[in-house]
Design an enzyme around this catalytic site. Structure first.
Site, PDB file in Angstrom:
ATOM      1  CD  GLN A 139      -2.644   1.562   0.287  1.00 60.28           C
ATOM      2  OE1 GLN A 139      -3.040   0.831  -0.336  1.00 60.28           O
ATOM      3  NE2 GLN A 139      -2.807   2.829   0.087  1.00 60.28           N
ATOM      4  CB  CYS A 140       2.808   2.712  -2.686  1.00 64.20           C
ATOM      5  SG  CYS A 140       3.955   1.346  -2.824  1.00 64.20           S
ATOM      6  CD  GLN A 141      -3.675   7.217  -2.172  1.00 64.93           C
ATOM      7  OE1 GLN A 141      -4.384   6.501  -1.634  1.00 64.93           O
ATOM      8  NE2 GLN A 141      -3.969   8.409  -2.926  1.00 64.93           N
ATOM      9  CE1 TYR A 272      -5.978   4.678   3.779  1.00 61.24           C
ATOM     10  CE2 TYR A 272      -4.469   3.137   3.056  1.00 61.24           C
ATOM     11  CZ  TYR A 272      -4.784   4.245   3.838  1.00 61.24           C
ATOM     12  OH  TYR A 272      -3.601   4.895   4.296  1.00 61.24           O
ATOM     13  N   GLY A 273     -10.982   1.090   2.373  1.00 62.74           N
ATOM     14  CA  GLY A 273     -12.202   0.494   1.519  1.00 62.74           C
ATOM     15  C   GLY A 273     -11.562  -0.066   0.340  1.00 62.74           C
ATOM     16  N   GLY A 274     -10.922   0.839  -0.581  1.00 62.39           N
ATOM     17  CA  GLY A 274     -10.267   0.268  -1.657  1.00 62.39           C
ATOM     18  C   GLY A 274      -9.018   1.044  -2.076  1.00 62.39           C
ATOM     19  CG  MET A 275      -4.570   1.794  -3.322  1.00 63.91           C
ATOM     20  SD  MET A 275      -4.809   3.451  -2.868  1.00 63.91           S
ATOM     21  CE  MET A 275      -3.673   4.129  -4.237  1.00 63.91           C
ATOM     22  CD  GLU A 276      -6.562   5.817  -5.876  1.00 65.47           C
ATOM     23  OE1 GLU A 276      -6.268   6.616  -5.560  1.00 65.47           O
ATOM     24  OE2 GLU A 276      -7.446   5.193  -4.764  1.00 65.47           O
ATOM     25  CG  HIS A 300     -14.123   6.304  -4.526  1.00 65.91           C
ATOM     26  ND1 HIS A 300     -14.772   7.551  -4.146  1.00 65.91           N
ATOM     27  CD2 HIS A 300     -12.986   6.411  -4.148  1.00 65.91           C
ATOM     28  CE1 HIS A 300     -13.571   8.244  -3.861  1.00 65.91           C
ATOM     29  NE2 HIS A 300     -12.658   7.486  -3.753  1.00 65.91           N
ATOM     30  CD  GLU A 301     -11.255   2.714  -4.769  1.00 64.25           C
ATOM     31  OE1 GLU A 301     -10.297   3.334  -5.304  1.00 64.25           O
ATOM     32  OE2 GLU A 301     -11.568   3.104  -3.442  1.00 64.25           O
ATOM     33  CD  GLU A 323      -9.472  10.293  -2.982  1.00 65.11           C
ATOM     34  OE1 GLU A 323     -10.814   9.803  -3.220  1.00 65.11           O
ATOM     35  OE2 GLU A 323      -8.452   9.543  -2.712  1.00 65.11           O
ATOM     36  CE1 TYR A 388     -11.628   9.476  -0.638  1.00 63.79           C
ATOM     37  CE2 TYR A 388     -10.355  10.570   1.261  1.00 63.79           C
ATOM     38  CZ  TYR A 388     -10.585   9.421   0.218  1.00 63.79           C
ATOM     39  OH  TYR A 388      -9.423   8.437   0.343  1.00 63.79           O
TER      40      TYR A 388
END
Length: 616
Positions: A139-141, A272-276, A300-301, A323, A388
């Site tokens: 998870q880089c962000q 996270y919920g998701g990562m794009e 969202h993603e 966001e 967001y």
């Protein structure tokens, strides 16, 4: 470039010399070692020189062991700078030659990651669903890629990448790229090598790697869902509408340029919920509610494929550009698929999330500004719903002023076309807004830009959201908050029968904004609604917070269980905070955290430690 402009364009979260040279391509060669919990790697960075008499550069690293550095095949001198608390350690490279503006150089670095690298989470077999094989995900962000590879770790710079990854042969590797092929590792018969290519330029924070006992199911012409065997069929059902969402997004925002849109369902500790991540969205298993109610996370993603991945914030101070626009596009997809009242309903819920974040930070906290100053601020500490939902509120306010959703979506599509493949600042976005709506300059000049952009707290204007779908939630919330003991007989299971799961979430969110209900009320609510049995994690999360707030002691173990059985920060942090604020169970919250922190993602455990005032 003036000194002021240079200062404005530098990234306070990076050491990299982005004004001197820019990475255009990365070639990664990675060997994943589960026993030592490290990646041994070589990265070749193709750099374009941006100044004359160029002979040195700085790369971002964090907790990396640098073995050697070369430039165009010649040995290069290197030194490590002073270690910074969250930015890591600058890698200073001196080239054995000078270069001129416009020339390219290939800098190759051999290195090894550390077992505690914040970008990487290593899971034991016991921490996975299958219990047999280990698992690794990245998870880089926002600024953690530097702990996985030396790079210019700033969203201002975009590059393509190729990778080959050697992993144990019983495991599968996937990346934020298109898989080329796989073969037995010629140097080790117990391993496989997977090859990937990403031909669309993207920032370093979108490099992603996962290694595990993965299975896949095709869910559309350009989409496959990946996960451990235990989740894969549920995930295929839950995300079966992905292609319809992709087509709707293309209709709104333009062609999808990334080729594949696959989804990876991770183990529960994903924060996270998701990562794009391009070509491979990472998703939390907390989405697998069994009722398709959480498709807005995937909307969202998907939207990030345009706003975030194609057009990217230049630094993390402009994160709202990623966001805010993505939430706007996500809700426009919802509008196409579910109707305008649904978009209004989600927008109204988002406003409550913003109120919650502002309340948690404090209304004077500078991190509640839309464009915060992140000098000496860890980007992880700044993460909240502010970019967001304050970002969305601004865009929705502008939509109302400038002619409605169709007109404003025209601007968003043009903005995407204008800045595709680039990184952008708030100033550039605003200049383009004024250019696009040049015939409405008088309207735009009346907007209080300073209040929206640079003033902490709630926005200066509250948009007027239609409450058609929210009315039933508001009415039920009011019945509960106004009920006396003798009125509790009037509640029954039928109260929720006409409500969608989205509306039940809204009903509970409204109750969380009120004073805590008497304990008798929440016990009655459980008796008639049986909320304990709900699998939907958004419902369960709010219900447990409500119970703990009303000092229902029996709910404390369930709240702490949810806080630790999954690691999505949206759930884990508030649940720990709720129990911590219940004085009688404060020590229990700390004890459960200390017992379980080893299984948490490093970013999650660091932030929960701050919440609970525990040394990290």
């Amino acid at each position: 470039m003036s000194a002021a402009a240079a200062a404005a364009s530098t990234d306070p979260s990076s050491f990299a010399s982005a004004a001197k040279c820019a990475t255009r391509h990365l070639n990664l060669n990675l060997n994943v070692d589960f026993d030592a919990r490290v990646i041994r790697g070589k990265v070749a960075l193709t750099l374009e020189v941006l100044e004359d008499r160029f002979s040195s550069l700085t790369l971002d690293t964090r907790d990396l062991k640098i073995v050697s550095v070369s430039a165009n095949g010649q040995e290069a001198r290197f030194a490590m700078g002073a270690k910074h608390a969250f930015k890591g350690t600058p890698l200073e490279v001196t080239l054995p030659f000078d270069l001129s503006r416009g020339q390219n150089v290939i800098v190759e670095v051999s290195y090894e990651t550390s077992p505690g690298a914040p970008a990487l989470q290593w899971l034991t077999p016991e921490q996975t669903a299958g219990k047999k094989q280990p698992y690794l995900f990245s998870q880089c962000q926002a600024h953690h890629c530097r702990s996985m590879l030396p790079c210019q770790d700033t969203p201002a710079i975009k590059h393509t990448y190729y990778a080959q990854v050697s992993v144990p042969k019983d495991l599968v590797a996937a990346m934020s790229a298109v898989r080329d092929w796989q073969e037995a590792d010629p140097r080790d018969a117990t391993r496989m090598v997977y090859r990937f290519r990403q031909n669309v330029a993207m920032p370093s924070y979108l490099i992603a790697l996962v290694v595990g006992a993965l299975e896949s199911r095709q869910i559309g012409p350009r989409s496959t869902v990946w996960s451990e065997a235990e989740y894969v069929d549920r995930a295929a059902f839950e995300f079966s509408e992905t292609e319809a969402m992709l087509k709707t997004a293309e209709d709104l925002a333009g062609p999808y340029v990334w080729g594949r849109y696959d989804i990876l369902v991770l183990p529960p500790s994903f924060p996270y919920g998701g990562m794009e991540n391009p070509c491979l969205t990472f998703a939390t298993p907390t989405l697998l509610a069994g009722d398709k109610s959480l498709s807005n996370v995937i909307a969202h993603e998907i939207s990030h494929s345009w706003t975030g991945n194609l057009v990217t914030n230049k630094t993390w101070e402009h994160f709202w550009l990623n966001e805010g626009h993505t939430v706007y596009l996500e809700r426009m997809i919802g509008r196409r698929l579910e109707g305008e009242p649904f978009r209004q309903f989600k927008a109204s819920g988002g406003w409550k999330d913003l109120q919650d974040s502002v309340s948690t930070f404090g209304a004077e906290n500078p991190l509640t500004t839309l464009v915060p100053d992140l000098r000496d601020v860890d980007p992880d500490d700044a993460f909240s719903s502010v970019p967001y939902e304050k970002g969305f509120a601004l865009l929705y306010h502008l939509e109302e002023l400038l002619g409605g959703p169709e007109v404003f979506m025209g601007f968003v599509k043009s903005y995407i076309q204008m800045f595709a493949y680039k990184s952008v600042t708030t100033e550039q976005w605003k200049d383009f807004l004024f250019t696009y709506f040049k015939d409405k300059a008088d309207v735009l000049n009346k907007v209080d830009w300073n209040a929206w952009m640079f003033t902490p707290g709630m926005p200066p204007v509250k948009p007027r959201y239609d409450s058609t779908l929210a009315d039933a939630c508001i009415a039920l919330c009011r019945r509960w908050t106004e009920a006396k003991e003798g009125d509790l007989r009037g509640f029954g299971a039928a109260d929720l029968e006409a409500l969608s799961s989205h509306q039940i979430v809204e009903f509970l969110s409204l109750l969380l904004q009120e004073k805590p209900l008497p304990l008798s009320h929440v016990k009655k609510m459980q008796e008639v609604y049986d909320l304990d049995s709900r699998a939907n994690s958004e419902v369960r999360f709010r219900w447990l917070r409500l119970c703990v707030r009303s000092r229902w002691e029996e709910a404390v173990p369930a709240a702490l269980r949810m806080a630790t059985e999954q690691g999505r920060m949206k759930f884990t942090r508030p649940l720990f905070r709720e129990v911590y604020n219940f004085e009688k169970y404060r020590d229990e919250a700390v004890r459960v955290f200390l017992d379980g922190r080893g299984a948490m993602h490093p970013v999650t455990s660091g932030l929960v430690a701050k919440d609970l005032k525990v040394a990290s």
